[in-house]
Design a protein around this motif. Structure first.
Motif, short mmCIF file in Angstrom:
data_model
loop_
_atom_site.label_atom_id
_atom_site.label_comp_id
_atom_site.label_asym_id
_atom_site.label_seq_id
_atom_site.Cartn_x
_atom_site.Cartn_y
_atom_site.Cartn_z
N LEU A 142 0.84 -1.19 0.00
CA LEU A 142 0.00 0.00 0.00
C LEU A 142 0.88 1.25 0.00
O LEU A 142 0.63 2.20 -0.74
CB LEU A 142 -0.94 0.01 1.21
N GLU A 143 1.91 1.23 0.83
CA GLU A 143 2.84 2.37 0.88
C GLU A 143 3.55 2.55 -0.46
O GLU A 143 3.68 3.66 -0.97
CB GLU A 143 3.86 2.16 1.99
N LYS A 144 3.98 1.44 -1.06
CA LYS A 144 4.66 1.50 -2.35
C LYS A 144 3.72 2.08 -3.42
O LYS A 144 4.12 2.94 -4.21
CB LYS A 144 5.11 0.09 -2.76
N PHE A 145 2.47 1.63 -3.41
CA PHE A 145 1.49 2.13 -4.38
C PHE A 145 1.27 3.63 -4.20
O PHE A 145 1.24 4.40 -5.17
CB PHE A 145 0.18 1.37 -4.23
N ALA A 146 1.12 4.08 -2.94
CA ALA A 146 0.89 5.50 -2.67
C ALA A 146 2.08 6.33 -3.10
O ALA A 146 1.92 7.42 -3.66
CB ALA A 146 0.60 5.70 -1.19
N ARG A 147 3.28 5.84 -2.87
CA ARG A 147 4.47 6.59 -3.25
C ARG A 147 4.60 6.69 -4.78
O ARG A 147 4.94 7.74 -5.31
CB ARG A 147 5.72 5.92 -2.70
N GLU A 148 4.32 5.58 -5.47
CA GLU A 148 4.50 5.57 -6.93
C GLU A 148 3.40 6.32 -7.66
O GLU A 148 3.66 7.05 -8.60
CB GLU A 148 4.58 4.13 -7.44
N GLN A 149 2.16 6.12 -7.25
CA GLN A 149 1.04 6.69 -8.00
C GLN A 149 0.69 8.11 -7.58
O GLN A 149 0.32 8.92 -8.42
CB GLN A 149 -0.20 5.80 -7.84
N TYR A 150 0.78 8.41 -6.31
CA TYR A 150 0.34 9.70 -5.81
C TYR A 150 1.47 10.57 -5.29
O TYR A 150 1.22 11.63 -4.71
CB TYR A 150 -0.73 9.50 -4.73
N ASP A 157 12.62 13.96 0.29
CA ASP A 157 12.45 14.76 -0.91
C ASP A 157 12.12 13.83 -2.06
O ASP A 157 12.66 12.72 -2.15
CB ASP A 157 13.73 15.53 -1.25
N ILE A 158 11.27 14.30 -2.94
CA ILE A 158 10.89 13.49 -4.10
C ILE A 158 11.44 14.16 -5.34
O ILE A 158 11.28 15.36 -5.54
CB ILE A 158 9.35 13.37 -4.21
N PHE A 159 12.07 13.35 -6.19
CA PHE A 159 12.56 13.82 -7.46
C PHE A 159 11.82 13.05 -8.55
O PHE A 159 11.92 11.83 -8.62
CB PHE A 159 14.07 13.60 -7.57
N VAL A 160 11.10 13.77 -9.39
CA VAL A 160 10.37 13.15 -10.48
C VAL A 160 11.18 13.31 -11.75
O VAL A 160 11.52 14.42 -12.14
CB VAL A 160 8.98 13.79 -10.65
N ILE A 161 11.49 12.20 -12.38
CA ILE A 161 12.30 12.22 -13.60
C ILE A 161 11.38 11.89 -14.77
O ILE A 161 10.74 10.84 -14.82
CB ILE A 161 13.44 11.18 -13.53
#
Length: 102
Positions: free
Chosen positions: A76-84, A92-96
């Motif tokens: 669930l955590e992985k899904f939330a991190r990847e999708q949302y 910090d999040i870096f979107v490539i």
């Protein structure tokens, strides 16, 4: 004045055969359910069946993902991190984003 005689084959002089031919032409081309419309509807049915199969596979995949998410909090955590793009505190999040060079 004499009219020219037309040689009509004897099979076409039979009223039953002639009626059958006229009926066949009527059903084949002029009826509400003629051959042309039936062919178009048949191809549409095939197209819709392909879409149905595609969506059934997609539903199955989504149900598998949902079951996996429900069973473990890590997924669930992985899904939330990847999708949302959710994150924990002090992260910090870096979107490539890859660009197409066309």
């Amino acid at each position: 004045m004499k009219f020219p005689t037309i040689n009509v084959p004897p099979i076409l002089r039979n009223k039953y055969i002639l009626t059958l031919i006229v009926f066949g032409i009527w059903v084949g081309f002029f009826d509400q359910n003629n051959l042309w419309d039936r062919a178009k509807l048949s191809s549409r049915i095939k197209q819709l069946e392909k879409q149905k199969n595609h969506y059934e596979v997609e539903i199955e995949q989504n149900q598998r993902k949902l079951k996996e998410i429900d069973e473990s909090p890590e997924s669930l955590e992985k899904f939330a991190r990847e999708q949302y793009l959710m994150k924990k505190k002090n992260e910090d999040i870096f979107v490539i984003v890859e660009e197409d060079n066309e």
